[in-house]
Motif scaffolding. Structure first.
Motif, PDB file in Angstrom:
ATOM      1  N   VAL A  89      20.343  31.850  29.676  1.00  0.00           N
ATOM      2  CA  VAL A  89      21.341  32.798  29.681  1.00  0.00           C
ATOM      3  C   VAL A  89      22.238  32.481  30.875  1.00  0.00           C
ATOM      4  O   VAL A  89      21.998  32.270  31.830  1.00  0.00           O
ATOM      5  N   VAL A  90      23.551  32.391  30.438  1.00  0.00           N
ATOM      6  CA  VAL A  90      24.597  32.027  31.493  1.00  0.00           C
ATOM      7  C   VAL A  90      25.495  33.126  31.604  1.00  0.00           C
ATOM      8  O   VAL A  90      26.043  33.704  30.502  1.00  0.00           O
ATOM      9  N   VAL A  91      25.602  33.728  32.717  1.00  0.00           N
ATOM     10  CA  VAL A  91      26.578  34.917  32.599  1.00  0.00           C
ATOM     11  C   VAL A  91      27.779  34.155  33.266  1.00  0.00           C
ATOM     12  O   VAL A  91      27.870  33.748  34.510  1.00  0.00           O
ATOM     13  N   THR A  92      28.868  34.425  32.648  1.00  0.00           N
ATOM     14  CA  THR A  92      30.283  34.034  33.147  1.00  0.00           C
ATOM     15  C   THR A  92      30.927  35.162  33.944  1.00  0.00           C
ATOM     16  O   THR A  92      31.167  36.342  33.135  1.00  0.00           O
ATOM     17  N   LYS A  93      31.475  34.966  34.966  1.00  0.00           N
ATOM     18  CA  LYS A  93      31.996  36.296  35.729  1.00  0.00           C
ATOM     19  C   LYS A  93      33.609  36.011  35.177  1.00  0.00           C
ATOM     20  O   LYS A  93      34.264  34.649  35.385  1.00  0.00           O
ATOM     21  N   HIS A  94      34.393  36.882  35.159  1.00  0.00           N
ATOM     22  CA  HIS A  94      36.025  36.913  35.165  1.00  0.00           C
ATOM     23  C   HIS A  94      36.369  37.642  36.094  1.00  0.00           C
ATOM     24  O   HIS A  94      35.944  38.866  36.348  1.00  0.00           O
ATOM     25  N   HIS A  95      37.663  37.149  36.589  1.00  0.00           N
ATOM     26  CA  HIS A  95      38.199  37.874  37.864  1.00  0.00           C
ATOM     27  C   HIS A  95      39.394  38.516  37.230  1.00  0.00           C
ATOM     28  O   HIS A  95      40.232  38.479  36.525  1.00  0.00           O
ATOM     29  N   TYR A  96      39.559  39.842  37.960  1.00  0.00           N
ATOM     30  CA  TYR A  96      40.499  40.691  37.591  1.00  0.00           C
ATOM     31  C   TYR A  96      41.152  41.461  39.035  1.00  0.00           C
ATOM     32  O   TYR A  96      40.449  41.384  39.955  1.00  0.00           O
ATOM     33  N   VAL A  97      42.431  42.161  38.995  1.00  0.00           N
ATOM     34  CA  VAL A  97      42.898  42.718  39.672  1.00  0.00           C
ATOM     35  C   VAL A  97      42.985  44.264  39.152  1.00  0.00           C
ATOM     36  O   VAL A  97      43.698  44.317  37.943  1.00  0.00           O
ATOM     37  N   TYR A  98      42.269  45.316  39.754  1.00  0.00           N
ATOM     38  CA  TYR A  98      42.333  46.507  39.038  1.00  0.00           C
ATOM     39  C   TYR A  98      43.262  47.658  39.907  1.00  0.00           C
ATOM     40  O   TYR A  98      43.057  47.636  41.154  1.00  0.00           O
ATOM     41  N   TYR A  99      44.094  48.147  38.955  1.00  0.00           N
ATOM     42  CA  TYR A  99      45.067  49.179  39.484  1.00  0.00           C
ATOM     43  C   TYR A  99      44.574  50.412  39.207  1.00  0.00           C
ATOM     44  O   TYR A  99      44.824  51.099  38.297  1.00  0.00           O
ATOM     45  N   GLY A 100      43.729  51.114  40.198  1.00  0.00           N
ATOM     46  CA  GLY A 100      42.878  52.290  39.660  1.00  0.00           C
ATOM     47  C   GLY A 100      43.674  53.590  39.627  1.00  0.00           C
ATOM     48  O   GLY A 100      43.320  54.311  38.577  1.00  0.00           O
ATOM     49  N   GLU A 101      44.792  53.878  40.155  1.00  0.00           N
ATOM     50  CA  GLU A 101      45.673  54.872  39.992  1.00  0.00           C
ATOM     51  C   GLU A 101      46.296  54.846  38.804  1.00  0.00           C
ATOM     52  O   GLU A 101      46.377  56.313  38.133  1.00  0.00           O
ATOM     53  N   HIS A 102      46.361  53.763  37.995  1.00  0.00           N
ATOM     54  CA  HIS A 102      47.077  53.893  36.846  1.00  0.00           C
ATOM     55  C   HIS A 102      46.162  53.151  35.638  1.00  0.00           C
ATOM     56  O   HIS A 102      46.511  52.981  34.679  1.00  0.00           O
ATOM     57  N   GLN A 103      44.933  52.775  36.160  1.00  0.00           N
ATOM     58  CA  GLN A 103      43.827  52.271  35.167  1.00  0.00           C
ATOM     59  C   GLN A 103      44.440  50.866  34.333  1.00  0.00           C
ATOM     60  O   GLN A 103      44.383  50.929  33.204  1.00  0.00           O
ATOM     61  N   ILE A 104      44.922  50.094  35.332  1.00  0.00           N
ATOM     62  CA  ILE A 104      45.632  48.750  34.757  1.00  0.00           C
ATOM     63  C   ILE A 104      44.647  47.759  35.171  1.00  0.00           C
ATOM     64  O   ILE A 104      44.253  47.647  36.776  1.00  0.00           O
ATOM     65  N   TYR A 105      44.443  46.550  34.532  1.00  0.00           N
ATOM     66  CA  TYR A 105      43.949  45.519  34.954  1.00  0.00           C
ATOM     67  C   TYR A 105      44.810  44.331  34.770  1.00  0.00           C
ATOM     68  O   TYR A 105      45.402  44.380  33.844  1.00  0.00           O
ATOM     69  N   VAL A 143      33.752  50.570  36.581  1.00  0.00           N
ATOM     70  CA  VAL A 143      34.713  50.223  37.439  1.00  0.00           C
ATOM     71  C   VAL A 143      35.305  51.574  37.793  1.00  0.00           C
ATOM     72  O   VAL A 143      35.552  51.543  39.286  1.00  0.00           O
ATOM     73  N   VAL A 144      35.519  52.482  37.176  1.00  0.00           N
ATOM     74  CA  VAL A 144      35.992  53.917  37.594  1.00  0.00           C
ATOM     75  C   VAL A 144      34.997  54.113  38.704  1.00  0.00           C
ATOM     76  O   VAL A 144      35.613  54.764  39.689  1.00  0.00           O
ATOM     77  N   LYS A 145      33.783  54.389  38.351  1.00  0.00           N
ATOM     78  CA  LYS A 145      32.792  54.848  39.234  1.00  0.00           C
ATOM     79  C   LYS A 145      32.651  54.389  40.426  1.00  0.00           C
ATOM     80  O   LYS A 145      32.806  54.855  41.749  1.00  0.00           O
ATOM     81  N   HIS A 146      32.896  52.837  40.727  1.00  0.00           N
ATOM     82  CA  HIS A 146      32.837  52.133  41.896  1.00  0.00           C
ATOM     83  C   HIS A 146      34.092  51.840  42.466  1.00  0.00           C
ATOM     84  O   HIS A 146      34.141  51.645  43.598  1.00  0.00           O
TER      85      HIS A 146
END
Length: 139
Positions: free
Chosen positions: A31-47, A98-101
């Motif tokens: 099992v290989v888990v690949t991570k993907h990088h994001y920038v999250y703008y929580g006030e407007h729920q944009i990734y 993501v919203v929770k954290h």
């Protein structure tokens, strides 16, 4: 002679079996888990996914994606995003987590947390020095 032949066959079978066992064990699925990088703008729920230069946002209760945001949303991403890594190519699949954290977290919070930790460390060092001086004066 027959005994010698049986021992030779047994030896060859043992060598063959010994060589085959690691090959069989090596076929276990990994099992290989690949991570993907994001920038999250929580006030407007944009990734934003920097590697693919893709934005993800909600419109009419549906997730949308594209190389650019709608014009009315573009001003929301000038600052304040939080960098995170997820195990999916579609960040909205982990949106509840993501919203929770991260919902109310911004890059500015990391600086504030760092300043708080640094000030706390300074206060702790100051208290330790004061206690050391007090002990020395009482001897």
């Amino acid at each position: 002679m027959i005994m010698h032949r049986k021992l030779t066959i047994a030896l060859l079978l043992a060598i063959g079996f010994t060589a085959a066992v690691p090959a069989i064990a090596d076929n276990d699925p990994k099992v290989v888990v690949t991570k993907h990088h994001y920038v999250y703008y929580g006030e407007h729920q944009i990734y934003f996914a920097p590697e693919t230069k893709t934005y993800y946002w909600q419109a009419d209760n549906r997730w949308q994606s594209g190389a650019t945001l709608p014009r009315e949303s573009q001003s929301y991403i000038t600052s304040g995003g939080v960098e995170l890594d997820l195990d999916t190519i579609r960040p909205y699949e982990r949106h509840e987590w993501v919203v929770k954290h991260y919902r109310d977290r911004h890059d500015d919070d990391r600086d504030r947390d760092y300043d708080h930790d640094r000030d706390h460390d300074h206060d702790r060092d100051h208290d330790r020095d004061r206690d050391h001086d007090r002990d020395r004066d009482h001897k």
